[in-house]
Design a protein around this motif. Structure first.
Motif, short mmCIF file in Angstrom:
data_model
loop_
_atom_site.label_atom_id
_atom_site.label_comp_id
_atom_site.label_asym_id
_atom_site.label_seq_id
_atom_site.Cartn_x
_atom_site.Cartn_y
_atom_site.Cartn_z
N GLY A 41 31.00 56.62 22.65
CA GLY A 41 32.33 57.32 22.71
C GLY A 41 32.68 57.43 24.49
N LYS A 42 32.11 56.69 25.23
CA LYS A 42 32.65 56.94 26.58
C LYS A 42 33.75 56.24 26.82
CE LYS A 42 27.57 56.84 27.93
NZ LYS A 42 26.56 56.14 28.32
N ILE A 43 34.21 55.05 26.07
CA ILE A 43 35.48 54.63 26.45
C ILE A 43 36.21 54.36 24.87
CG2 ILE A 43 34.88 53.53 28.45
CD1 ILE A 43 34.69 50.72 26.58
N LEU A 44 37.37 54.33 24.58
CA LEU A 44 37.97 53.97 23.65
C LEU A 44 38.30 52.81 23.22
CD1 LEU A 44 40.86 56.60 23.17
CD2 LEU A 44 38.93 56.73 22.13
N ARG A 45 38.26 52.25 21.97
CA ARG A 45 38.48 50.90 21.45
C ARG A 45 39.69 51.22 20.53
NH1 ARG A 45 34.62 46.56 19.01
NH2 ARG A 45 32.98 48.05 19.10
N SER B 10 37.03 49.90 34.99
CA SER B 10 37.73 51.26 35.30
C SER B 10 38.91 51.30 36.40
CB SER B 10 36.69 52.39 35.86
OG SER B 10 36.23 51.86 37.03
N LYS B 11 38.96 49.83 36.98
CA LYS B 11 40.13 49.63 37.99
C LYS B 11 41.24 49.18 37.29
CE LYS B 11 37.81 49.74 42.28
NZ LYS B 11 36.71 48.86 42.98
N MET B 12 41.08 48.78 35.91
CA MET B 12 42.14 47.93 35.44
C MET B 12 42.95 49.09 34.46
SD MET B 12 39.87 44.63 33.60
CE MET B 12 41.46 43.49 33.22
N ASN B 13 44.36 48.99 34.90
CA ASN B 13 44.85 50.14 34.10
C ASN B 13 45.97 49.70 32.77
OD1 ASN B 13 46.59 48.89 35.72
ND2 ASN B 13 47.64 50.90 36.45
N ASN B 14 45.44 48.43 32.37
CA ASN B 14 46.38 47.82 31.30
C ASN B 14 45.59 47.99 30.06
OD1 ASN B 14 44.57 46.13 32.32
ND2 ASN B 14 45.60 44.33 32.14
N GLN C 285 26.98 48.08 36.09
CA GLN C 285 27.82 48.64 36.99
C GLN C 285 28.98 47.73 37.23
OE1 GLN C 285 24.86 49.24 40.54
NE2 GLN C 285 23.29 49.71 38.99
N ILE C 286 28.71 46.45 37.58
CA ILE C 286 29.83 45.79 37.85
C ILE C 286 30.93 45.79 36.78
CG2 ILE C 286 30.47 43.36 38.16
CD1 ILE C 286 27.77 42.79 39.60
N LEU D 214 45.81 47.84 18.11
CA LEU D 214 47.14 47.90 18.11
C LEU D 214 47.88 46.66 17.36
CD1 LEU D 214 47.33 49.39 21.76
CD2 LEU D 214 47.39 50.58 19.80
N ASN D 215 49.41 46.98 17.32
CA ASN D 215 50.08 45.85 16.85
C ASN D 215 50.03 44.65 17.78
OD1 ASN D 215 51.68 46.10 14.12
ND2 ASN D 215 52.01 47.95 15.06
N ASN D 216 49.81 43.65 17.09
CA ASN D 216 50.12 42.27 17.59
C ASN D 216 49.03 42.18 18.95
OD1 ASN D 216 52.55 41.49 15.94
ND2 ASN D 216 53.50 42.68 17.18
N SER D 217 47.99 42.50 18.61
CA SER D 217 46.82 42.26 19.89
C SER D 217 45.53 42.31 19.31
CB SER D 217 47.18 43.17 21.02
OG SER D 217 46.60 44.27 20.86
N ASN D 218 44.68 41.95 20.12
CA ASN D 218 42.98 42.15 19.84
C ASN D 218 42.93 43.46 20.12
OD1 ASN D 218 43.43 39.30 19.72
ND2 ASN D 218 42.76 38.94 21.76
N ASP D 219 41.54 43.61 20.12
CA ASP D 219 41.19 45.10 20.52
C ASP D 219 41.18 45.34 22.11
OD1 ASP D 219 40.20 44.95 17.93
OD2 ASP D 219 38.12 45.54 18.30
N ARG D 220 41.72 46.60 22.28
CA ARG D 220 41.95 46.96 23.63
C ARG D 220 40.91 48.04 24.02
NH1 ARG D 220 45.91 44.97 26.47
NH2 ARG D 220 47.30 43.41 25.43
N TYR D 221 40.71 47.97 25.14
CA TYR D 221 39.84 49.35 25.52
C TYR D 221 40.42 49.98 26.40
CZ TYR D 221 35.74 46.60 23.33
OH TYR D 221 34.84 46.33 22.41
N ASP D 222 40.14 51.43 26.43
CA ASP D 222 40.84 52.57 26.99
C ASP D 222 39.59 53.28 27.80
OD1 ASP D 222 42.53 54.53 27.89
OD2 ASP D 222 43.56 54.49 26.17
N VAL D 223 40.04 53.53 29.48
CA VAL D 223 39.15 54.36 29.97
C VAL D 223 39.23 55.73 29.54
CG1 VAL D 223 38.07 53.96 32.24
CG2 VAL D 223 40.71 53.37 31.95
N THR D 224 40.37 56.23 29.17
CA THR D 224 40.72 57.60 28.81
C THR D 224 40.36 57.90 27.37
OG1 THR D 224 42.67 57.17 30.22
CG2 THR D 224 42.53 59.24 28.95
#
Lengths: 128, 128
Positions: free
Chosen positions: A56-60, A18-22, A11-12, A63-73
């Motif tokens: 499939g609840k979030i996206l992994r 989900s509040k991080m939009n970056n 939950q936490i 991208l260029n020049n970075s680690n894995d990023r997660y995406d709520v959308t």
DNA sequence: GTGCGTGCAAACCGTTTGCAATCGG
DNA sequence: CCGATTGCAAACGGTTTGCACGCAC
């Protein structure tokens, strides 16, 4: 309909994520979680995000020049990465996915299934 | 017009790399080099590829579900990654880059500069 | 001769894993 | 209860780095 347990940690972590939009990396989510809940371990954050991505609840994103990023959308959309600091943002653009797939000729017997457009650019901060 | 030295290692690494058409990772290039020239160190291969990528002589790709891949072809083109084995291939497609850049509305003050389309698909082997 | 480039091995960093303890259902 | 989930710390894998030696120029 998940057979998964609904733990406090879960939950936490997702509350904060989900509040991080970056489009944060797992490490970034851990940092944010750790600030308020120092007793939640790094491994748990990594495990929860990886699990959610597998389901499939979030996206992994890779991208260029970075680690894995997660995406709520999870719905199909596109991204821009800052060439200076690696920041990630969504890009609103209408792209005809099937036209792309049909117009493309892959080499060496590949079959195309999905497309994703990755833009490179500069963010506000780094433009100076 | 490079002020860089033309070492034997550099010649060998790029000779072998340029014959690999599978967008190899640094590790894969090292394997190939190591087979014929076991005295060339891993660090050298990594350094040479990173240096060439920094100089813009080759491309460094970050694609889904794989390590950094290097690409001999520096001119603007697109890629497909096999969702099963991570193999990479070029994709021939004509995309109007400037139309993409103009049609896109990035969030949060980003300015777009380049675009790259990444396809996900299956390769011949993994399709069964 | 000078100092860039190399080989080696150790450090690094983000991520994953094994295991015992804990907690949710 | 009992097994899924956690925390910890150690392992991991790919990549980078510090340093002394050697080679290109």
């Amino acid at each position: 309909m998940s057979n998964k347990r609904n733990t406090i940690q879960k939950q936490i972590v997702f509350e904060i994520f989900s509040k991080m939009n970056n489009h944060p990396s797992a490490g970034m989510v851990f940092e944010a979680v750790n600030e308020k809940y120092p007793n939640i371990s790094r491994a748990t954050v990594f495990r929860l995000l990886a699990e959610a991505a597998d389901e499939g609840k979030i996206l992994r994103l890779k991208l260029n020049n970075s680690n894995d990023r997660y995406d709520v959308t999870t719905c199909h959309h596109h991204h821009v990465v800052c060439r200076e600091c690696g920041a990630v943002a969504d890009v609103d653009i209408i792209i005809d996915d099937s036209a792309l797939l049909e117009g493309a000729a892959p080499h060496e017997g590949f079959t195309l299934e999905k497309s994703h457009v990755e833009f490179v650019g500069v963010c506000d901060k780094c433009r100076n």
